[in-house]
Design a protein around this motif. Structure first.
Motif, PDB file in Angstrom:
ATOM      1  N   ALA A   1    -110.383  31.724 -28.322  1.00 27.85           N
ATOM      2  CA  ALA A   1    -110.534  32.114 -26.918  1.00 27.85           C
ATOM      3  C   ALA A   1    -111.911  31.727 -26.397  1.00 27.85           C
ATOM      4  N   ARG A   2    -112.936  32.036 -27.171  1.00 35.67           N
ATOM      5  CA  ARG A   2    -114.291  31.694 -26.738  1.00 35.67           C
ATOM      6  C   ARG A   2    -114.491  30.183 -26.709  1.00 35.67           C
ATOM      7  N   GLY A   3    -113.790  29.476 -27.598  1.00 33.58           N
ATOM      8  CA  GLY A   3    -113.855  28.026 -27.580  1.00 33.58           C
ATOM      9  C   GLY A   3    -113.288  27.439 -26.299  1.00 33.58           C
ATOM     10  N   ASP A   4    -112.366  28.160 -25.674  1.00 35.69           N
ATOM     11  CA  ASP A   4    -111.795  27.738 -24.388  1.00 35.69           C
ATOM     12  C   ASP A   4    -112.612  28.237 -23.202  1.00 35.69           C
ATOM     13  N   GLY A   5    -113.711  28.935 -23.481  1.00 38.44           N
ATOM     14  CA  GLY A   5    -114.582  29.414 -22.409  1.00 38.44           C
ATOM     15  C   GLY A   5    -114.293  30.817 -21.937  1.00 38.44           C
ATOM     16  N   VAL A   6    -113.296  31.493 -22.542  1.00 37.61           N
ATOM     17  CA  VAL A   6    -112.923  32.845 -22.134  1.00 37.61           C
ATOM     18  C   VAL A   6    -113.820  33.861 -22.831  1.00 37.61           C
ATOM     19  N   ASN A   7    -114.294  34.833 -22.093  1.00 33.81           N
ATOM     20  CA  ASN A   7    -115.071  35.930 -22.667  1.00 33.81           C
ATOM     21  C   ASN A   7    -114.091  36.928 -23.288  1.00 33.81           C
TER      22      ASN A   7
ATOM     23  N   ALA B   1    -105.390  30.716 -28.873  1.00 32.58           N
ATOM     24  CA  ALA B   1    -105.500  32.088 -28.352  1.00 32.58           C
ATOM     25  C   ALA B   1    -104.346  32.324 -27.399  1.00 32.58           C
ATOM     26  N   GLY B   2    -103.210  32.735 -27.944  1.00 31.59           N
ATOM     27  CA  GLY B   2    -101.990  32.830 -27.165  1.00 31.59           C
ATOM     28  C   GLY B   2    -101.648  34.236 -26.719  1.00 31.59           C
ATOM     29  N   GLY B   3    -100.387  34.422 -26.365  1.00 32.50           N
ATOM     30  CA  GLY B   3     -99.916  35.625 -25.706  1.00 32.50           C
ATOM     31  C   GLY B   3     -99.778  35.332 -24.224  1.00 32.50           C
ATOM     32  N   ALA B   4     -98.800  35.927 -23.579  1.00 31.02           N
ATOM     33  CA  ALA B   4     -98.484  35.583 -22.192  1.00 31.02           C
ATOM     34  C   ALA B   4     -99.691  35.697 -21.265  1.00 31.02           C
ATOM     35  N   THR B   5    -100.410  36.822 -21.347  1.00 29.54           N
ATOM     36  CA  THR B   5    -101.534  37.030 -20.437  1.00 29.54           C
ATOM     37  C   THR B   5    -102.732  36.170 -20.830  1.00 29.54           C
ATOM     38  N   GLN B   6    -103.013  36.110 -22.115  1.00 31.05           N
ATOM     39  CA  GLN B   6    -104.162  35.325 -22.551  1.00 31.05           C
ATOM     40  C   GLN B   6    -103.977  33.842 -22.233  1.00 31.05           C
ATOM     41  N   ASN B   7    -102.739  33.352 -22.319  1.00 27.07           N
ATOM     42  CA  ASN B   7    -102.467  31.972 -21.912  1.00 27.07           C
ATOM     43  C   ASN B   7    -102.779  31.771 -20.433  1.00 27.07           C
ATOM     44  N   SER B   8    -102.395  32.732 -19.607  1.00 24.99           N
ATOM     45  CA  SER B   8    -102.675  32.636 -18.173  1.00 24.99           C
ATOM     46  C   SER B   8    -104.177  32.627 -17.901  1.00 24.99           C
TER      47      SER B   8
ATOM     48  N   PRO C   1    -117.880  28.060 -18.313  1.00 24.73           N
ATOM     49  CA  PRO C   1    -117.607  29.029 -19.389  1.00 24.73           C
ATOM     50  C   PRO C   1    -117.986  30.444 -18.990  1.00 24.73           C
ATOM     51  N   GLY C   2    -117.129  31.387 -19.341  1.00 24.76           N
ATOM     52  CA  GLY C   2    -117.393  32.779 -19.028  1.00 24.76           C
ATOM     53  C   GLY C   2    -116.964  33.205 -17.645  1.00 24.76           C
ATOM     54  N   SER C   3    -116.255  32.329 -16.923  1.00 24.35           N
ATOM     55  CA  SER C   3    -115.776  32.706 -15.586  1.00 24.35           C
ATOM     56  C   SER C   3    -114.629  33.706 -15.662  1.00 24.35           C
ATOM     57  N   THR C   4    -113.989  33.790 -16.825  1.00 18.40           N
ATOM     58  CA  THR C   4    -112.876  34.717 -17.026  1.00 18.40           C
ATOM     59  C   THR C   4    -113.137  35.557 -18.271  1.00 18.40           C
ATOM     60  N   ALA C   5    -112.438  36.675 -18.349  1.00 20.31           N
ATOM     61  CA  ALA C   5    -112.519  37.540 -19.525  1.00 20.31           C
ATOM     62  C   ALA C   5    -111.124  38.049 -19.858  1.00 20.31           C
ATOM     63  N   PHE C   6    -110.911  38.344 -21.124  1.00 22.48           N
ATOM     64  CA  PHE C   6    -109.633  38.895 -21.560  1.00 22.48           C
ATOM     65  C   PHE C   6    -109.894  40.113 -22.430  1.00 22.48           C
ATOM     66  N   VAL C   7    -109.148  41.182 -22.158  1.00 27.10           N
ATOM     67  CA  VAL C   7    -109.275  42.421 -22.921  1.00 27.10           C
ATOM     68  C   VAL C   7    -107.925  42.751 -23.546  1.00 27.10           C
ATOM     69  N   GLY C   8    -107.931  43.023 -24.838  1.00 29.91           N
ATOM     70  CA  GLY C   8    -106.715  43.387 -25.559  1.00 29.91           C
ATOM     71  C   GLY C   8    -107.115  43.984 -26.890  1.00 29.91           C
TER      72      GLY C   8
ATOM     73  N   VAL D   1    -105.662  29.268 -18.725  1.00 26.85           N
ATOM     74  CA  VAL D   1    -105.421  28.297 -17.651  1.00 26.85           C
ATOM     75  C   VAL D   1    -106.386  28.547 -16.497  1.00 26.85           C
ATOM     76  N   ALA D   2    -106.578  29.814 -16.130  1.00 25.75           N
ATOM     77  CA  ALA D   2    -107.517  30.146 -15.054  1.00 25.75           C
ATOM     78  C   ALA D   2    -108.926  29.690 -15.425  1.00 25.75           C
ATOM     79  N   GLN D   3    -109.296  29.871 -16.695  1.00 31.93           N
ATOM     80  CA  GLN D   3    -110.611  29.434 -17.152  1.00 31.93           C
ATOM     81  C   GLN D   3    -110.754  27.914 -17.053  1.00 31.93           C
ATOM     82  N   TRP D   4    -109.692  27.198 -17.403  1.00 30.94           N
ATOM     83  CA  TRP D   4    -109.692  25.738 -17.301  1.00 30.94           C
ATOM     84  C   TRP D   4    -109.877  25.296 -15.849  1.00 30.94           C
ATOM     85  N   VAL D   5    -109.229  26.018 -14.929  1.00 28.47           N
ATOM     86  CA  VAL D   5    -109.368  25.698 -13.505  1.00 28.47           C
ATOM     87  C   VAL D   5    -110.789  25.986 -13.028  1.00 28.47           C
ATOM     88  N   MET D   6    -111.343  27.119 -13.454  1.00 27.85           N
ATOM     89  CA  MET D   6    -112.690  27.510 -13.017  1.00 27.85           C
ATOM     90  C   MET D   6    -113.764  26.588 -13.590  1.00 27.85           C
TER      91      MET D   6
END
Length: 230
Positions: A69-75, A29-36, A47-54, A39-44
């Protein structure tokens, strides 16, 4: 060509499906913002501590992106465009070098009407920190301004990355419309220098950082910070 990054032309667009069939592919699940955000989700951790909208398309690549993306814990809360295919970036690695061919497609199609839905407003309300790439200034400045107003009103934190020198060169007006809401401005040396040139401040990083910090700001809860690593 090794160590290159180019936008996909029509002649290159079939390569994504071809590579998926001819090579072992790892979907990220790439792209400059989604990658960031990943990483924030990995730090937190939780699962579900972060969300991405696009914006993605209603296709197999959109499904794979959401799954990754959901596999990495991102909503992942994507707008799904009925006609435009999901943006893709083929990354070819050889001997430690990589080359990228990007096809933005649906990533350019985000609309503020999706931001205004109850699902997204619930995520916005729950968020304490908002992070946007400057690339999004080429897509939906009204969405960024709406986000900025919410952040300023609720005394949250708005982070903006300049993303690329061309944003400062060719999208200066949208950038300036968002700057009053920015609490932290990120950029590398060349991006900060280009911002300084566009604003008539020169290219010295310390001068650009101080001038950017002093620009008008909607929220008075904290001063603006600039992060411009060389």
């Amino acid at each position: 060509k090794l160590n290159a990054a180019i936008p996909a032309e029509d002649k290159q667009k079939p390569m994504y499906a071809e590579l998926a069939e001819s090579h072992p592919v790892e979907y990220i699940a790439g792209g400059a913002t989604q990658n960031s955000i990943r990483v924030a989700q990995w730090v937190m951790g939780k699962p579900g501590s972060t969300a991405f909208v696009g914006c993605v398309g209603k296709d197999q690549f959109g499904d794979k992106l959401e799954q990754a993306a959901r596999g990495d814990g991102v909503n992942a809360a994507y707008m799904k465009h009925p006609e435009t295919p999901t943006g893709t970036c083929a990354v070819l690695v050889k001997g430690g070098e990589r080359s990228l061919v990007a096809n933005l497609s649906a990533a350019n199609c985000y609309e503020i009407s999706h931001y205004e839905t109850a699902e997204i407003q619930e995520l916005v309300t729950a968020a304490n920190i908002v992070y946007c790439a400057g690339f999004f200034l080429t897509v939906s400045p009204p969405t960024m301004i709406a986000l900025g107003k919410h952040v300023a009103e609720k005394h949250k934190t708005f982070c903006l990355n300049l993303s690329a020198p061309f944003i400062c060169q060719f999208f200066k007006d949208p950038l300036l419309s968002v700057m009053p809401y920015v609490d932290f401005l990120f950029g590398n040396e060349s991006e900060a220098a280009e911002f300084g040139k566009a604003m008539g401040w020169g290219e010295e990083l310390d001068v650009v950082a101080l001038k950017a910090a002093a620009m008008p700001k909607e929220s008075g809860s904290r001063p603006r910070g600039g992060v411009f690593p060389p």
